[in-house]
Structure formats: structure tokens, C-alpha cells
Design a protein around this motif. Sequence first.
Motif: not given
Length: 306
Positions: A151-160, A236-242, A248-253
Motif C-alpha cells: 500500500s505504500s510503494f509500487d509493487g506487490l510488497g514481496f521483495g528485498l 521465503q514467505m516474504v521475498i517473492g521467490n522470483a 529495486s528493493l521492492n522487486d521480488p527475488t
Amino acid sequence: MAHARKTEKFKKHHIEEFRGRMFIYFCTFFLIITLLAIIYFIASKGLATFFQNRVNLFDFLFGTTWAPGRADDAGGPQFGAFPFIFGSFAVTIMAALVSAPLGIGAAIFMSEIGPSWGRRILQPVIELLVGIPSVVYGFVGLTLIVPFLRSSFDGLGFGLLAGMIVLSIMILPTITSVAYDAMKSLPINIKEASFGLGATRWQTIRRVLVPAALPELLTGVVLGMARAFGEALAVQMVIGNAQRLPNSLNDPTSTITSLLTLEMGNTVTGTVYNNALWSMALILLLMSFCFIFLIRLIGRRAKHER
């Protein structure tokens, strides 16, 4: 008669000492054999990727494409592990950068600034946080941190960023506990000498106490980093597992541990994909050795300086 009783008592004590010594030797031998067996098993599996399956070591460590199921007509499978290695180091370093000043600051507050009742409250809380399972931290991150970032940044919230926040909370109690013990173990005459020279409390903390306890403080930070680097489930539960490098920091990895958790059970033993995952486990083992060596190096330098 008395001499006979003394001789019998001496023999009994000698036998008990011999049994205790043999038990200690057995435990030590068993521990060494277990450790060597684990190292041999992981190393043999991990090195098979390069010696048996002929995967290029440079491409494995620095390649950015992870496609184990790619067909031969599409270029064949590729095992570029750099995104996972980068993800592990990125979340670990960022978590340490956040937790180190907070943990050391909390330790200074409990040992030098806060009242005694505050220390009696904070110390059990810190010890309680150490014992919370990692899945609880991951679930809290999944239900609170990820929606907040979404809700605060662009993206799904999962990421670095989400992984860094969860890990920084996880390793904060470890760093705080070690730092608190380090500050409390300092000789009282160091503080008294500083006050005797006219230094204020903050000058004493900043210029005397913290430099004196710096090796132990660094040890706490390294211990926290070691735990963060090997953490699997919460990340594993919050980083997105891409399976790619983040922009960026908001990108899943993904990280090494999250990849192993997700994929190891879905591979066949002896295949190139299974061996590649064991190679990732070997990297984790080597990094654990590096953390242990760093801790021992810091401790050895501290002893030498003293």
C-alpha cells in the motif's frame, strides 16, 4: 586395614576418572566424525555438478539465468546461481545494517542508561524474542509488512525490502544479547577512570566503553549475520521467490535457502539439477565456515590487544 581401604578408594576413583575421560573422548570423536561426514557428503554432492555434469564454475557463480528445465533445442539447461547468491548477501547485509545500531543502542541503554526496572523488563523480552520460531516471524511479515509495503510503494510488497525488515527483526535479539553481555563484562575501573578525568556519561560511552567492547560487539553482529544468511522459511514467505536479479528493493527475488527449501524435494537424486542444488548447499556451508573464521579472528585480535 586402613591402607587397604585407601587403596580400594584410590582404585575406584581412578576407574571413575578413566570412564569419564573415555566418555569425553568418545563424544569428541563422535562430534568430529559427524562434522567430517557432513562436510564430505555435501562437498561430494556439490562438486559433482562441476566434475561429473561438467557445469562451468564461472557460469554457475556469475550466471544470471536459472533454467534447469530448458530443453536442448532451446539451448539446454542453465544454472546461473548469481541471483540467489546476490539475494542472500543483499538481505543479510541490509538486515545487519539496520539491526546492528539498534541492537547495540538497546544494549547500551540496558547496561548504562536505563533504570534497573527497565533492564528487568527489557532483558526477558529480548530473550523471549530469541526463542520465537522463524515461521512466526515470516507469518507476521506476510500479514503485516507485505501489505504495508504494497500500500505504500509500487509493487506487490514481496521483495528485498520485506525480507530485510523481517530478518532485521529476527537477528535484533541476538545482537542485543551479545552486545549487552559485552558491555556488562567491562571492568568497572574503566568507567570510573573516565569519570575521574572529567568525562561525561556520553563521552565515556562513546570514547571508552564502546571501543573497549568493540570486538565483542562485532562478534554479535557477525553472529546475527550468520543466522540471517542461513534463514530459509521466514525469508521465503516474504521475498517473492522470483529467480532473477531485482531492479529495486521492492522487486521480488530469491535467496539460496529459499531455493533449496522450494526445489530440493522436487528433484531426483543424481540428476544435474539435484547436484546443482547441492552446490548451492555447499556455498552455504562455506559461508558458515567464513562466519566462524571471522568470529574467531575477532576474538583472537581482542585477546592480543588485551
